[in-house]
Scaffold this active site. Structure first.
Site, PDB file in Angstrom:
ATOM      1  N   CYS A   2       0.806  -1.213   0.000  1.00 16.27           N
ATOM      2  CA  CYS A   2       0.000   0.000   0.000  1.00 16.27           C
ATOM      3  C   CYS A   2       0.844   1.269   0.000  1.00 16.27           C
ATOM      4  CB  CYS A   2      -0.869   0.051   1.244  1.00 16.27           C
ATOM      5  SG  CYS A   2      -1.788  -1.436   1.572  1.00 16.27           S
ATOM      6  N   ARG A  27       5.667  -0.312  -5.880  1.00 16.14           N
ATOM      7  CA  ARG A  27       5.571  -1.082  -4.640  1.00 16.14           C
ATOM      8  C   ARG A  27       4.606  -2.263  -4.769  1.00 16.14           C
ATOM      9  NH1 ARG A  27       7.061   2.234  -0.030  1.00 16.14           N
ATOM     10  NH2 ARG A  27       5.577   1.070   1.210  1.00 16.14           N
ATOM     11  N   TRP A  74      -2.996  -2.866  -1.341  1.00 13.52           N
ATOM     12  CA  TRP A  74      -2.566  -4.254  -1.562  1.00 13.52           C
ATOM     13  C   TRP A  74      -3.383  -5.081  -0.587  1.00 13.52           C
ATOM     14  CZ3 TRP A  74       0.441  -8.017   1.186  1.00 13.52           C
ATOM     15  CH2 TRP A  74       1.021  -9.010   0.377  1.00 13.52           C
ATOM     16  N   ASN A  98      -2.274   2.220   5.608  1.00 20.71           N
ATOM     17  CA  ASN A  98      -1.338   1.115   5.338  1.00 20.71           C
ATOM     18  C   ASN A  98      -1.174   0.335   6.636  1.00 20.71           C
ATOM     19  OD1 ASN A  98      -0.921   2.281   2.888  1.00 20.71           O
ATOM     20  ND2 ASN A  98       1.218   2.872   3.261  1.00 20.71           N
ATOM     21  N   GLY A  99      -1.092  -0.981   6.549  1.00 18.70           N
ATOM     22  CA  GLY A  99      -0.861  -1.774   7.762  1.00 18.70           C
ATOM     23  C   GLY A  99      -2.020  -2.704   8.040  1.00 18.70           C
ATOM     24  N   GLU A 481      17.935 -17.932  -5.904  1.00 21.29           N
ATOM     25  CA  GLU A 481      17.555 -16.613  -6.375  1.00 21.29           C
ATOM     26  C   GLU A 481      17.064 -16.682  -7.826  1.00 21.29           C
ATOM     27  OE1 GLU A 481      16.803 -13.948  -5.098  1.00 21.29           O
ATOM     28  OE2 GLU A 481      16.995 -12.456  -6.667  1.00 21.29           O
ATOM     29  N   LYS A 485      13.360 -15.575  -9.065  1.00 20.89           N
ATOM     30  CA  LYS A 485      13.109 -14.609 -10.149  1.00 20.89           C
ATOM     31  C   LYS A 485      12.122 -15.187 -11.145  1.00 20.89           C
ATOM     32  CE  LYS A 485      14.143 -11.750  -8.723  1.00 20.89           C
ATOM     33  NZ  LYS A 485      14.682 -11.538  -7.455  1.00 20.89           N
ATOM     34  N   GLU A 488       8.572 -15.456  -9.660  1.00 20.88           N
ATOM     35  CA  GLU A 488       7.968 -14.145  -9.394  1.00 20.88           C
ATOM     36  C   GLU A 488       7.374 -13.503 -10.644  1.00 20.88           C
ATOM     37  OE1 GLU A 488      10.256 -11.765  -5.842  1.00 20.88           O
ATOM     38  OE2 GLU A 488      11.436 -12.179  -7.625  1.00 20.88           O
ATOM     39  N   HIS A 504      18.041 -37.216  -3.648  1.00 19.08           N
ATOM     40  CA  HIS A 504      17.229 -37.467  -2.452  1.00 19.08           C
ATOM     41  C   HIS A 504      15.785 -37.006  -2.636  1.00 19.08           C
ATOM     42  CE1 HIS A 504      20.742 -38.813  -0.331  1.00 19.08           C
ATOM     43  NE2 HIS A 504      21.373 -37.680  -0.604  1.00 19.08           N
ATOM     44  N   LYS A 604       6.494  -4.645  -3.623  1.00 18.21           N
ATOM     45  CA  LYS A 604       7.914  -4.329  -3.549  1.00 18.21           C
ATOM     46  C   LYS A 604       8.392  -4.303  -2.112  1.00 18.21           C
ATOM     47  CE  LYS A 604      11.839  -3.035  -5.173  1.00 18.21           C
ATOM     48  NZ  LYS A 604      12.577  -4.185  -5.713  1.00 18.21           N
TER      49      LYS A 604
HETATM   50  C1  G6P Z   1       9.252  -8.424  -1.067  1.00 18.26           C
HETATM   51  C2  G6P Z   1       9.833  -8.120  -2.440  1.00 18.26           C
HETATM   52  C3  G6P Z   1      11.128  -8.896  -2.632  1.00 18.26           C
HETATM   53  C4  G6P Z   1      12.085  -8.583  -1.505  1.00 18.26           C
HETATM   54  C5  G6P Z   1      11.458  -8.846  -0.132  1.00 18.26           C
HETATM   55  C6  G6P Z   1      12.331  -8.319   0.996  1.00 18.26           C
HETATM   56  O1  G6P Z   1       8.824  -9.734  -1.011  1.00 18.26           O
HETATM   57  O2  G6P Z   1       8.913  -8.470  -3.460  1.00 18.26           O
HETATM   58  O3  G6P Z   1      11.718  -8.532  -3.871  1.00 18.26           O
HETATM   59  O4  G6P Z   1      13.242  -9.353  -1.653  1.00 18.26           O
HETATM   60  O5  G6P Z   1      10.211  -8.171  -0.039  1.00 18.26           O
HETATM   61  O6  G6P Z   1      12.379  -6.925   0.884  1.00 18.26           O
HETATM   62  P1  G6P Z   1      13.503  -6.031   1.516  1.00 18.26           P
HETATM   63  O7  G6P Z   1      13.121  -4.621   1.120  1.00 18.26           O
HETATM   64  O8  G6P Z   1      13.437  -6.232   3.001  1.00 18.26           O
HETATM   65  O9  G6P Z   1      14.802  -6.456   0.948  1.00 18.26           O
END
Ligand code: G6P
Length: 609
Positions: A2, A27, A74, A98-99, A481, A485, A488, A504, A604
């Protein structure tokens, strides 16, 4: 996640609010809305979907007004819909939030008993109703907000307007960021400086439990007890230009290609020919690091993967024990903290609720100190840490993190080198590792040149439902990672395994429909990895191998493809091998036509638990 923008100005604010929301789009959100006070009435527009959809509704019937609040939502309580979008109105009050309010269910049923009728499923609407009740009892908007937030449990950043007090916006925060933008003859509230940077760089960061009362020409801040408090005005270094997309098709692509520059910025004035420079962790930093006997790293998502790579580095070169844990687990478990352990929070945004809460919890657990590795200097994580090392990636807009990750690795590599040096790593080896790190920007630049070949590989993956990523040693977190990616942004189900674990369990999944993507840098584990790849090949699995050009890997190993990369040396190879995996995920997503920069359901910066 948000976003909030609010304004008290003389000019019409709706266009400013919409521009602010657009600056926060990165975000992640699923609906948007705004409300403006106009001639004693509240005008509101809300829409499910993108800000531009709400904007076209507004433009079809624009309204003037110098006081307003706006929001990107969000969904947490209640599905994304117009009815659940903010602002929420109760009587004369409109509010954005927000929250998450944890005691909203009991507050809601109390309000229903007193006759309040709700029009949404949100926790937010409860706050609007409570503030309206207080105003009905004769309180001012500010008093009503103060009385209401005292009864709340959970996290909030809010901005509120009232029909009875034109020209005024009241904001409050606890556990979610909120700041004031100081303009010329106007004031603003925002959940992120990026929302306001097009208008002003003068920013006042609110502290926990602050309540802010802004009008065109005044700004007052109060504690929860109603007493005035003073907060400093900062000049933000953010620039509006930094978030232009330029010639690139998506922010994510731009950010992938910015990595050589971002990594060079993270290294600047921190490392030289004789090693890591003094005082990069602050004046007392080195003394504190001298005392460290172990490290606990806490983070979420991509930042967590950076922490996993650092574990391999610090344990190998500095011979210190490192544990790495996702923040959402750490905060609710009784971790054992040996003497002289350093707590490290890694966070791109510095506002991730779980990471922040874990860091606060760590205070109680007797650590030697806290270190923040973060990209946003004014963020809560940075402000609350003892030591800080900024990653200098610049604003990252794409929800899927790229340059934030490689700059985190860069900062963690500096930390590993500093600790290794202090703990007596052989000097020649230390200098050799420092030289590798200084060459990282160049090595990443070379890796980026593989984009045309990666586009061809991407075409193989677009109709797949699943993918398996393999790595060994410090490349295992890189495989994690890479798979993150891919899932996501392309929505292909992907998993990552340390290659030795293949037999395993995951080997059962391997057949001609399962592409297996392996990272094969040069090193002692290469032969082991080759055997793992043979296991895949024997089952007819399609192999895409990213191999170090120095590694001896036969071209016929794969039914699939081998792409050769100069890893730049054993130490920096995890950062270099990350790049082709980012490009692969990016191009698969582009070919599948997904919303690359704002993938569905993701945010984000996740400022709620
Ligand atoms: C969200 C984002 C990720 C990020 C994670 C941690 O899930 O979509 O891309 O890695 O938060 O965010 P930070 O700002 O704490 O690195």
């Amino acid at each position: 996640m948000c976003g909030i923008v609010a304004a008290a100005a003389q000019r019409d604010v709706a266009p400013l609010l919409i521009a602010g929301l657009k600056a926060l789009e990165y975000r992640g959100y699923d609906s948007a809305g705004l409300a403006v006070l106009e001639a004693g009435a509240i005008r509101r527009v809300r829409a499910k979907g993108k800000v531009r959809e709400m904007e076209s509704l507004y433009l079809a019937q624009p309204f003037p007004g110098g006081t307003g609040i706006a929001h990107t939502r969000w969904a947490t309580h209640g599905a994304p819909s117009e009815a659940n979008a903010h602002p929420h109105i109760a009587g004369r009050v409109a509010l954005v939030h927000n929250g998450i309010i944890e005691n909203y269910a009991s507050l809601r049923s109390d309000l229903q008993t007193r006759g309040h009728v709700f029009t949404s499923e949100t926790d937010t609407e409860v706050m609007a109703a409570l503030i309206e009740e207080q105003i009905q009892k004769g309180q001012s908007l500010r008093e009503a907000v103060l009385a209401t937030v005292r009864s709340l449990e959970g996290a909030y950043a809010i901005a509120v307007i009232s029909r009875d007090e034109p020209g005024r916006v009241v904001g409050a925060r606890r556990g979610a960021p909120l700041l004031i933008g100081v303009g010329i003859g106007e004031h603003f509230l925002g959940s992120d400086a990026q929302a306001l940077i097009q208008i002003t760089n003068k920013i006042v960061y609110l502290d926990e439990d602050d309540v802010a009362d802004i009008t065109r020409d005044s700004m007052q801040i109060f504690g929860l007890d109603g007493q005035p408090v003073v907060r400093a005005v900062h000049e933000s270094e953010l620039s509006a230009d930094a978030v232009e997309r330029g010639e690139y098709r998506h922010y994510m692509q731009k950010e992938i290609f910015e990595q050589p520059r971002a990594v060079a910025d993270t290294l600047e004035a921190r490392i030289g020919p004789h090693g890591v420079l003094p005082n990069i962790f602050g004046v007392d930093g080195e003394a504190l690091l001298q005392r460290v006997r172990g490290l606990h790293i806490i983070a979420c998502g991509t930042s967590y993967h950076a922490g996993l790579v650092a574990k391999y580095w610090i344990e190998e070169y500095a011979r210190l024990p490192v544990s790495v844990e996702v923040a959402s687990e750490y905060r609710y478990r009784e971790a054992v903290v040996p003497d002289d352990t350093l707590f490290i929070a890694i966070s791109q945004s510095g506002e991730t609720a779980d990471t922040l809460a874990a860091m606060r919890e760590s205070r109680r657990r007797g650590y030697l100190g806290t270190l923040a590795i973060c990209n946003v200097p004014e963020s809560s994580v940075v402000r609350e840490a003892d030591l800080k090392l900024m990653t200098r990636a610049g604003p990252e807009i794409g929800v899927a993190s790229t340059k934030a990750f490689t700059t985190q690795l860069t900062a963690l590599a500096l930390l590993a080198l500093q600790l290794a040096h202090q703990r007596g790593l052989d000097h020649a080896r230390y200098i050799e590792l420092c030289t590798q790190l200084q060459h990282l920007p160049r090595a990443i630049e070379n890796a980026l040149k593989l984009e045309p070949q990666i586009i061809e590989l991407a075409a193989h993956l677009i109709h797949r439902q699943h993918a398996l990523f393999l790595g060994r040693g410090a490349q295992y977190p890189v495989a994690l990672e890479g798979s993150l990616k891919l899932k996501e942004i392309s929505y292909i189900h992907a998993e990552a395994y340390p290659a030795g674990e293949l037999k395993h369990g995951p080997l059962a999944l391997v057949d001609e429909d399962m592409p297996v993507i392996a990272v094969a840098p040069n090193g002692p584990l290469l032969d082991k990895l080759k055997s793992n790849l043979q296991e895949v090949r024997a089952r007819g699995g399609e192999l895409l191998v990213f191999a170090d050009s120095a590694a001896h890997l036969e071209d016929n190993i794969a039914h699939g493809a081998i792409l050769r990369i100069d890893g730049g040396g054993d130490f920096i190879a995890p950062a270099v091998f990350t790049v082709p995996l980012q490009l692969l995920a990016y191009h698969v997503a582009v070919l599948r036509g997904t919303d690359v920069d704002q993938p569905r359901n993701l945010a984000k910066s996740v400022t709620v638990e």
